[in-house]
Design a protein around this motif. Structure first.
Motif, short mmCIF file in Angstrom:
data_model
loop_
_atom_site.label_atom_id
_atom_site.label_comp_id
_atom_site.label_asym_id
_atom_site.label_seq_id
_atom_site.Cartn_x
_atom_site.Cartn_y
_atom_site.Cartn_z
N LYS A 75 -4.03 -1.64 7.05
CA LYS A 75 -2.82 -2.40 6.74
C LYS A 75 -2.75 -2.64 5.23
O LYS A 75 -3.51 -3.46 4.70
N PRO A 76 -1.88 -1.95 4.52
CA PRO A 76 -1.79 -2.18 3.06
C PRO A 76 -1.26 -3.57 2.76
O PRO A 76 -0.40 -4.09 3.48
N LEU A 77 -1.77 -4.17 1.70
CA LEU A 77 -1.31 -5.49 1.31
C LEU A 77 0.01 -5.39 0.56
O LEU A 77 0.24 -4.45 -0.19
N ARG A 78 0.85 -6.38 0.75
CA ARG A 78 2.15 -6.41 0.09
C ARG A 78 1.96 -6.70 -1.40
O ARG A 78 1.00 -7.38 -1.80
N PRO A 79 2.85 -6.23 -2.24
CA PRO A 79 2.75 -6.53 -3.68
C PRO A 79 2.92 -8.03 -3.92
O PRO A 79 3.67 -8.71 -3.23
#
Length: 354
Positions: A75-79
């Motif tokens: 799950k990539p982290l949001r900016p």
């Protein structure tokens, strides 16, 4: 460091007991969540050119766990997301010891989504008392109690349905509030209606809650809570902390005077936001700052009498002893608010060579 299960290390390298405890908590947490983790693998966490300092304690544990969770779940982290929390081995989150210092840094940052544990709330309420409601438009502050919840709210496209809608509303308010007086914005009936909708649908949306408080004079705090006052005072006296363990001969007049000036300025900057009921903290901090200044003046202007340095008819060693005693006593008084472990005061006469 070698480990039985996936671990993390700091770059540049750092090692001290709190960091070892942070690593152990993250390891246990990961092992419970993923029993088949790769062994003897290390995630390297970079702090750029600055070494992770010991006074940060276990603050890295929350962000480290979040980064590793993100990598392992895909799950990539949001900016623009920031987590300020320590993680325990059961996944629960708590306020880092240096919470006030981190919050001060966040106040001058551009903003984004800020995830904090419930026991961080007193510092956040202080933003209203400190007349900085705009903090809650720059930062979408969400309260999170566990690393699993933090991962969901920190990841891209993983907001629960209720939060996704309220975040859109919040984003619209943020745009409306650009270049406007936030205090005036918060009393606007339509804005308050939207804030109430956000707070109802997402009770953990702390920005909405605080902006509603800002717009209600009956709820708006004008003084910080005692525990926050304690952390403010502890932060203010940090410039003089290093002197407490030095002998009189090791002290520099210039450094003493510079540090006392910085400490006094910081105390006065926040004194008006501290309740009269908590004036004892301010009074004792001022006394310590004054003793530091007196020591500096004595080192600079004192004179010898029979081999002993005097300043204003008092041996400089006496001022030094008073400083050590009062500084230690103040730190002990602040310890319940800071979580700081205070070393015992040195025996009388120690390190006071003129």
């Amino acid at each position: 460091p070698q480990a039985d299960v996936l671990s993390f290390s700091m770059q540049p390298e750092a090692e001290f007991p709190d960091l070892a405890s942070a690593r152990e908590n993250v390891q246990k947490l990961l092992e419970q969540r993923w029993p088949d983790l790769p062994i003897r693998r290390v995630a390297h966490i970079s702090t750029g050119t600055d070494r992770y300092a010991a006074n940060n304690g276990q603050a890295v544990s929350g962000p480290a766990a979040l980064l590793i969770y993100s990598a392992l779940t895909g799950k990539p982290l949001r900016p623009g997301v920031t987590l300020v929390a320590e993680v325990a081995s059961d996944g629960s989150l708590t306020r880092p010891r240096q919470s006030w210092s981190y919050l001060r840094a966040l106040r001058i940052s551009p903003g984004g989504r800020l995830l904090v544990p419930p026991d961080f709330e007193p510092e956040l309420r202080a933003m209203i008392a400190l007349e900085d409601p705009a903090f809650f438009l720059r930062w979408e502050v969400l309260i999170v109690s566990s690393i699993e919840t933090a991962l969901n709210l920190a990841s891209e496209n993983s907001d629960p349905a209720g939060l996704a809608a309220t975040s859109q509303l919040y984003g619209e308010l943020r745009e409306v509030g650009q270049d406007k007086d936030v205090g005036q914005l918060c009393v606007n009936a339509k804005v308050r209606e939207r804030l109430s909708e956000i707070a109802t649908k997402a009770p953990f949306h702390y920005s909405a809650k605080m902006l509603l408080v800002q717009g209600d004079a009956t709820l708006r705090p004008t003084r910080v809570e005692r525990e926050v006052a304690g952390r403010i005072v502890r932060s203010a006296i940090e410039p003089i902390r290093g002197f407490s363990g030095l002998s009189l001969s090791q002290l520099s007049a210039k450094r003493l005077l510079t540090a006392s000036e910085a400490t006094s300025a910081e105390i006065e900057r926040f004194a008006r936001f501290i309740s009269p009921d908590d004036s004892d903290l301010v009074k004792e901090a001022r006394e310590v700052a004054q003793l530091t200044q007196t020591l500096g003046q004595g080192k600079r202007d004192g004179g010898l009498r029979n081999g002993v340095t005097y300043y204003r008819d008092t041996p400089l060693a006496t001022y030094h002893s008073r400083f050590q005693s009062k500084f230690t006593a103040l730190r002990q008084k602040l310890a319940p608010f800071t979580g700081e472990a205070i070393e015992p005061e040195p025996p009388a006469g120690t390190n006071t060579t003129p």
